[in-house]
Scaffold this motif. Sequence first.
Motif, PDB file in Angstrom:
ATOM      1  N   GLY A  50       2.422  -1.982   4.282  1.00  0.00           N
ATOM      2  CA  GLY A  50       2.683  -0.613   3.843  1.00  0.00           C
ATOM      3  C   GLY A  50       4.064  -0.517   3.215  1.00  0.00           C
ATOM      4  O   GLY A  50       4.952  -1.310   3.543  1.00  0.00           O
ATOM      5  N   HIS A  51       4.240   0.431   2.324  1.00  0.00           N
ATOM      6  CA  HIS A  51       5.525   0.614   1.642  1.00  0.00           C
ATOM      7  C   HIS A  51       6.684   0.706   2.629  1.00  0.00           C
ATOM      8  O   HIS A  51       7.770   0.188   2.387  1.00  0.00           O
ATOM      9  CB  HIS A  51       5.438   1.892   0.783  1.00  0.00           C
ATOM     10  N   ARG A  52       6.458   1.360   3.786  1.00  0.00           N
ATOM     11  CA  ARG A  52       7.563   1.545   4.743  1.00  0.00           C
ATOM     12  C   ARG A  52       8.062   0.226   5.347  1.00  0.00           C
ATOM     13  O   ARG A  52       9.119   0.202   5.971  1.00  0.00           O
ATOM     14  CB  ARG A  52       7.159   2.531   5.848  1.00  0.00           C
ATOM     15  N   ASP A 111       8.328   7.312   4.359  1.00  0.00           N
ATOM     16  CA  ASP A 111       7.147   7.576   5.188  1.00  0.00           C
ATOM     17  C   ASP A 111       5.887   6.985   4.567  1.00  0.00           C
ATOM     18  O   ASP A 111       4.848   6.915   5.196  1.00  0.00           O
ATOM     19  CB  ASP A 111       6.910   9.094   5.306  1.00  0.00           C
ATOM     20  N   CYS A 112       5.970   6.634   3.292  1.00  0.00           N
ATOM     21  CA  CYS A 112       4.831   6.120   2.541  1.00  0.00           C
ATOM     22  C   CYS A 112       4.279   4.860   3.227  1.00  0.00           C
ATOM     23  O   CYS A 112       5.074   4.040   3.673  1.00  0.00           O
ATOM     24  CB  CYS A 112       5.300   5.792   1.123  1.00  0.00           C
ATOM     25  N   PRO A 113       3.010   4.639   3.365  1.00  0.00           N
ATOM     26  CA  PRO A 113       1.871   5.372   2.791  1.00  0.00           C
ATOM     27  C   PRO A 113       1.297   6.467   3.694  1.00  0.00           C
ATOM     28  O   PRO A 113       0.107   6.778   3.583  1.00  0.00           O
ATOM     29  CB  PRO A 113       0.841   4.256   2.610  1.00  0.00           C
ATOM     30  N   ILE A 169       0.842  -1.198   0.000  1.00  0.00           N
ATOM     31  CA  ILE A 169       0.000   0.000   0.000  1.00  0.00           C
ATOM     32  C   ILE A 169       0.882   1.255   0.000  1.00  0.00           C
ATOM     33  O   ILE A 169       1.782   1.392   0.833  1.00  0.00           O
ATOM     34  CB  ILE A 169      -0.912   0.019   1.258  1.00  0.00           C
ATOM     35  N   HIS A 170       0.579   2.157  -0.939  1.00  0.00           N
ATOM     36  CA  HIS A 170       1.309   3.427  -1.075  1.00  0.00           C
ATOM     37  C   HIS A 170       0.350   4.611  -1.039  1.00  0.00           C
ATOM     38  O   HIS A 170      -0.844   4.442  -1.238  1.00  0.00           O
ATOM     39  CB  HIS A 170       2.003   3.504  -2.444  1.00  0.00           C
ATOM     40  N   HIS A 171       0.916   5.797  -0.857  1.00  0.00           N
ATOM     41  CA  HIS A 171       0.169   7.011  -1.192  1.00  0.00           C
ATOM     42  C   HIS A 171       1.013   7.808  -2.173  1.00  0.00           C
ATOM     43  O   HIS A 171       2.231   7.672  -2.202  1.00  0.00           O
ATOM     44  CB  HIS A 171      -0.226   7.829   0.044  1.00  0.00           C
TER      45      HIS A 171
HETATM   46 ZN   LIG Z   1       5.180   4.213  -1.620  1.00  0.00          ZN
END
Ligand SMILES: [Zn+2]
Length: 263
Positions: free
Chosen positions: A162-164, A170-172, A33-35
């Motif tokens: 999450g990406h992190r 820091d993403c997502p 999961i990213h933002h």
């Molecule tokens: Zn990301």
Amino acid sequence: MPFTAKVITTTQWGARAAIQDSFELTRPMYIVIHHTGDPNPPKDRSKGILPGAKQLARETQSFHMDGNKWSDSGHNFLNTTGGLILEGRHGTLNAVRKGFCIRSAHAAQDGERLARGNESPGIENEGNFMISAMGQKQWNSLVELCVSLCSSCDISPENIRGHRDFSNTDCPGDWLYAQISQLRQEVATKLGISMTAGVIKMGSKGTMVKELQTKLQEKGLNPGVIDGIFGEMTRIAIIAFQTSKNLPADGIVGEKTRELLGL
Ligand SMILES: [Zn+2]
């Protein structure tokens, strides 16, 4: 269950040709999961509508290819504020419908973090979720997409990450990262899977146990060798952790223990 989420294909949004003809087929283990870090409504780039969503997909692809010098979009899916889902890297949709993914460029492994991010579908969510919450439409489409991916690619909802967890980023965003347990829960419910299947206990083996042992060590406890095997040392460390948090000290990692450990 087949892949049923509605996805706007690269052809439909007018993607540029990728630099490579095709990408390596992979066996995905996670959903990442990213933002995007873009503005949130009412200043969202897609404006919650189809033409805006297609334009955002084209601009993101151009940024990845011209700015990052990648062969194509780095992600596999883009989920816009209006709840529209667009295919990212060419070939993704065909691959996931057959239970595979394609190698992409959204979650390279940094240091000791999780590996195999780029072999797994990466979902870019339009917006910046460091502080702001996601709107309901976008959340619903994220859940639907994850349900389809878990089902067609045989990915456990526990492996939505999450990406992190993979890269130094820091993403997502803090808000969205904190929602991942909720996302897993909603996806599992829709799939009719009980999350208790994800309980980690004596005899459990694998990546989750390795992460558990690492977390325990970070908290100053001694789980023994970080080997991904849940043995007596790990059980004693869990009991110590549970006691310190006033949880029932059963030495079993269920939902509450997992949450307090930040797993
Ligand atoms: Zn990301």
